[in-house]
Design a protein around this motif. Structure first.
Motif, PDB file in Angstrom:
ATOM      1  N   ASP A  25      38.591 -11.056   0.008  1.00  0.00           N
ATOM      2  CA  ASP A  25      38.340 -10.244   1.194  1.00  0.00           C
ATOM      3  C   ASP A  25      37.311  -9.155   0.936  1.00  0.00           C
ATOM      4  OD1 ASP A  25      40.301 -11.690   2.565  1.00  0.00           O
ATOM      5  OD2 ASP A  25      41.888 -10.363   1.826  1.00  0.00           O
ATOM      6  N   HIS A  26      36.815  -9.074  -0.292  1.00  0.00           N
ATOM      7  CA  HIS A  26      35.866  -8.002  -0.629  1.00  0.00           C
ATOM      8  C   HIS A  26      34.470  -8.355  -0.137  1.00  0.00           C
ATOM      9  CE1 HIS A  26      33.974  -4.689  -2.672  1.00  0.00           C
ATOM     10  NE2 HIS A  26      33.193  -5.489  -3.359  1.00  0.00           N
ATOM     11  N   HIS A  27      33.870  -7.430   0.603  1.00  0.00           N
ATOM     12  CA  HIS A  27      32.498  -7.604   1.077  1.00  0.00           C
ATOM     13  C   HIS A  27      31.561  -6.967   0.055  1.00  0.00           C
ATOM     14  CE1 HIS A  27      29.072  -7.993   3.742  1.00  0.00           C
ATOM     15  NE2 HIS A  27      28.836  -6.694   3.637  1.00  0.00           N
ATOM     16  N   ILE A  28      30.824  -7.787  -0.676  1.00  0.00           N
ATOM     17  CA  ILE A  28      29.963  -7.265  -1.732  1.00  0.00           C
ATOM     18  C   ILE A  28      28.782  -6.508  -1.130  1.00  0.00           C
ATOM     19  CG2 ILE A  28      28.504  -9.321  -1.912  1.00  0.00           C
ATOM     20  CD1 ILE A  28      29.833  -7.202  -4.848  1.00  0.00           C
ATOM     21  N   HIS A  29      28.438  -5.391  -1.734  1.00  0.00           N
ATOM     22  CA  HIS A  29      27.305  -4.591  -1.284  1.00  0.00           C
ATOM     23  C   HIS A  29      26.001  -5.322  -1.596  1.00  0.00           C
ATOM     24  CE1 HIS A  29      27.784  -3.897  -5.559  1.00  0.00           C
ATOM     25  NE2 HIS A  29      26.543  -3.494  -5.592  1.00  0.00           N
ATOM     26  N   GLU A  30      24.942  -4.917  -0.933  1.00  0.00           N
ATOM     27  CA  GLU A  30      23.615  -5.468  -1.199  1.00  0.00           C
ATOM     28  C   GLU A  30      22.722  -4.402  -1.811  1.00  0.00           C
ATOM     29  OE1 GLU A  30      21.851  -7.285   2.198  1.00  0.00           O
ATOM     30  OE2 GLU A  30      23.568  -8.574   2.624  1.00  0.00           O
ATOM     31  N   GLU A  31      21.823  -4.831  -2.698  1.00  0.00           N
ATOM     32  CA  GLU A  31      20.867  -3.923  -3.331  1.00  0.00           C
ATOM     33  C   GLU A  31      19.506  -4.610  -3.410  1.00  0.00           C
ATOM     34  OE1 GLU A  31      23.557  -1.444  -6.534  1.00  0.00           O
ATOM     35  OE2 GLU A  31      23.307  -3.591  -6.850  1.00  0.00           O
ATOM     36  N   PHE A  32      18.469  -3.878  -3.083  1.00  0.00           N
ATOM     37  CA  PHE A  32      17.111  -4.421  -3.138  1.00  0.00           C
ATOM     38  C   PHE A  32      16.655  -4.505  -4.596  1.00  0.00           C
ATOM     39  CE2 PHE A  32      12.495  -4.082  -3.146  1.00  0.00           C
ATOM     40  CZ  PHE A  32      12.140  -5.029  -2.205  1.00  0.00           C
ATOM     41  N   TYR A  33      15.919  -5.576  -4.915  1.00  0.00           N
ATOM     42  CA  TYR A  33      15.343  -5.682  -6.258  1.00  0.00           C
ATOM     43  C   TYR A  33      13.976  -6.338  -6.180  1.00  0.00           C
ATOM     44  CZ  TYR A  33      16.679 -10.672  -6.382  1.00  0.00           C
ATOM     45  OH  TYR A  33      16.814 -12.016  -6.114  1.00  0.00           O
ATOM     46  N   SER A  34      13.207  -6.130  -7.233  1.00  0.00           N
ATOM     47  CA  SER A  34      11.871  -6.714  -7.344  1.00  0.00           C
ATOM     48  C   SER A  34      11.671  -7.181  -8.781  1.00  0.00           C
ATOM     49  CB  SER A  34      10.808  -5.688  -6.964  1.00  0.00           C
ATOM     50  OG  SER A  34       9.510  -6.232  -7.090  1.00  0.00           O
ATOM     51  N   ILE A  35      11.141  -8.397  -8.912  1.00  0.00           N
ATOM     52  CA  ILE A  35      10.869  -8.972 -10.238  1.00  0.00           C
ATOM     53  C   ILE A  35       9.398  -9.354 -10.297  1.00  0.00           C
ATOM     54  CG2 ILE A  35      11.501 -10.756 -11.899  1.00  0.00           C
ATOM     55  CD1 ILE A  35      14.177 -11.029 -10.583  1.00  0.00           C
ATOM     56  N   PRO A  36       8.608  -8.705 -11.178  1.00  0.00           N
ATOM     57  CA  PRO A  36       7.182  -9.032 -11.252  1.00  0.00           C
ATOM     58  C   PRO A  36       6.950 -10.430 -11.807  1.00  0.00           C
ATOM     59  CG  PRO A  36       7.787  -7.456 -12.954  1.00  0.00           C
ATOM     60  CD  PRO A  36       8.986  -7.618 -12.083  1.00  0.00           C
ATOM     61  N   SER A  37       5.763 -10.950 -11.570  1.00  0.00           N
ATOM     62  CA  SER A  37       5.457 -12.341 -11.915  1.00  0.00           C
ATOM     63  C   SER A  37       5.629 -12.619 -13.403  1.00  0.00           C
ATOM     64  CB  SER A  37       4.030 -12.684 -11.466  1.00  0.00           C
ATOM     65  OG  SER A  37       3.089 -11.789 -12.047  1.00  0.00           O
ATOM     66  N   GLU A  38       5.263 -11.675 -14.276  1.00  0.00           N
ATOM     67  CA  GLU A  38       5.422 -11.895 -15.721  1.00  0.00           C
ATOM     68  C   GLU A  38       6.888 -12.077 -16.091  1.00  0.00           C
ATOM     69  OE1 GLU A  38       4.082  -9.819 -19.951  1.00  0.00           O
ATOM     70  OE2 GLU A  38       4.429  -8.564 -18.197  1.00  0.00           O
ATOM     71  N   THR A  39       7.763 -11.303 -15.454  1.00  0.00           N
ATOM     72  CA  THR A  39       9.190 -11.419 -15.726  1.00  0.00           C
ATOM     73  C   THR A  39       9.743 -12.711 -15.156  1.00  0.00           C
ATOM     74  OG1 THR A  39       9.404  -9.008 -15.725  1.00  0.00           O
ATOM     75  CG2 THR A  39      11.420 -10.275 -15.444  1.00  0.00           C
ATOM     76  N   VAL A  40       9.272 -13.099 -13.965  1.00  0.00           N
ATOM     77  CA  VAL A  40       9.677 -14.380 -13.384  1.00  0.00           C
ATOM     78  C   VAL A  40       9.370 -15.520 -14.343  1.00  0.00           C
ATOM     79  CG1 VAL A  40       9.140 -16.064 -11.577  1.00  0.00           C
ATOM     80  CG2 VAL A  40       9.520 -13.664 -10.970  1.00  0.00           C
ATOM     81  N   ALA A  41       8.161 -15.507 -14.906  1.00  0.00           N
ATOM     82  CA  ALA A  41       7.768 -16.571 -15.840  1.00  0.00           C
ATOM     83  C   ALA A  41       8.647 -16.572 -17.081  1.00  0.00           C
ATOM     84  CB  ALA A  41       6.304 -16.403 -16.222  1.00  0.00           C
ATOM     85  N   ALA A  42       9.007 -15.380 -17.560  1.00  0.00           N
ATOM     86  CA  ALA A  42       9.816 -15.281 -18.776  1.00  0.00           C
ATOM     87  C   ALA A  42      11.259 -15.706 -18.557  1.00  0.00           C
ATOM     88  CB  ALA A  42       9.767 -13.849 -19.305  1.00  0.00           C
ATOM     89  N   LEU A  43      11.727 -15.684 -17.311  1.00  0.00           N
ATOM     90  CA  LEU A  43      13.095 -16.089 -17.014  1.00  0.00           C
ATOM     91  C   LEU A  43      13.295 -17.597 -17.061  1.00  0.00           C
ATOM     92  CD1 LEU A  43      14.015 -13.724 -14.040  1.00  0.00           C
ATOM     93  CD2 LEU A  43      15.189 -13.820 -16.247  1.00  0.00           C
TER      94      LEU A  43
END
Length: 361
Positions: A234-252
């Protein structure tokens, strides 16, 4: 899962009221998931336990001075905690106390009346939309906070007067990671697992071939607030904005070189796993959206191989996340986590934001 399963008893004296004398001299509890072995170390020993090389992902959000103290038109005191920007300039969603006396249409002032804060709206979650003005002109709430605000320490860290002046002077520096990007003043609470890192420790890990990759999650209070419902379903999880730069996307990417992926803190886990769920192709360069992911058992981790984290509050969603990582298949990870916490308590580890750390391999 019942929320009561997330309870545990913590002696109050183990709630850290101040950071370690040196960041990397915090204690480090190391858990090997492959065999259940636990070791006790110091955070500066981290390179001795991490596979080298590895890819470390960290949240570079800067904690801004989100707590403001003002006065109502009638003379009463007001406490305002900034949470998240509104859609228009000068607007910010806030928590207000006493809220009953600050309904839409009311206002309060900061400093000697230099800034005026007008309550514009209130949402169903009890958050208030506030407009910030100086000389009847709309101003940037973050600039106002920088001049009139205080670091938003969590309520379990107590600061009084007198002998606490030393700690009050220390907080603006130590409740901030050494890699916090001043261009990203977006956090109402610190990504605390990163508080243990020092430039010297970065250099030591980089000499071993490891690399650090930044992402930015706008840390809100929902991350740390206890779950209030009886059943986690029944818990409504909060939302948080995030940003991942392209270099980090590639490394993931799972097939990227550089060794296993180590998440520095639960905010990094939430950002990276939310991204992996929504962008399975790892394409598109920089990625920005809102995390709405509730990580709890069972959970299929896509981009987290190892985790560095602090010791978390009872009844928090962060306990669910860490328990899931200990055993992603079912709820037995929670029992493992409770056993680990029991040993940490027996060994007198320090808990919560200014406390010690845990490495889960």
């Amino acid at each position: 899962m019942k929320t009561a399963a997330l309870d545990f008893h913590l002696p109050p004296e183990l709630i850290a009221q101040e950071p370690a004398a040196r960041r990397d001299e915090s204690r480090l509890l190391v858990v090997d998931r492959s065999n259940g072995k636990i070791e006790h170390a110091v955070f500066k020993d981290l390179p001795n336990f991490l596979p080298q090389p590895c890819r470390l992902f960290r949240n570079n959000a800067t904690v801004f001075k989100a707590r403001l103290r003002g006065r109502r038109d009638g003379g009463g005191a007001v406490e305002c905690l900034l949470l998240e920007p509104g859609v228009e300039p000068g607007l910010f969603w806030c928590l207000l106390r006493p809220g009953k006396r600050l309904q839409p249409g009311k206002s309060f002032t900061l400093g000697l009346g230099e800034a005026t804060c007008q309550v514009v709206n209130k949402n169903d979650e009890g958050e208030y939309l506030v407009k910030f003005l100086e000389n009847d002109e709309v101003v940037d709430p973050l600039d106002v906070a920088e001049r009139f605000g205080e670091m938003p320490l969590p309520p379990y860290i107590e600061r009084g007067s007198g002998e606490d002046h030393r700690l009050q002077d220390l907080d603006p520096t130590r409740y901030q990671t050494v890699y916090a990007d001043p261009q990203n003043r977006v956090a109402a609470a610190a990504p605390t697992a990163g508080l243990h890192f020092t430039p010297e420790l970065f250099k030591q890990l980089e000499i071993g071939g490891s690399r650090f990759y930044d992402l930015t999650l706008h840390v809100g209070l929902g991350t740390f607030q206890p779950v209030s419902v009886d059943d986690l379903n029944d818990h409504h999880i909060h939302e948080e904005f995030y940003s991942i730069p392209s270099e980090t996307v590639a490394a993931l990417k799972p097939d990227a070189s550089g060794g296993p992926r180590v998440m520095v803190g639960t905010t990094s886990v939430r950002s990276a796993e939310d991204f992996a769920k929504k962008n399975k192709s790892y394409e598109g360069g920089t990625w920005s959206t809102r995390a709405d992911l509730f990580i709890r058992p069972p959970f299929d981790f896509q981009v987290t191989d190892h985790l560095i984290t602090n010791f978390h509050l009872p009844r928090s969603t962060l306990l669910c996340l860490v328990a899931s990582f200990l055993d992603p298949k079912d709820e037995t990870g929670l029992e493992q986590l409770k056993a680990i916490y029991a040993e940490a308590i027996e060994q007198r580890y320090r808990f919560f934001s200014y406390g010690d750390a845990m490495l889960i391999l």
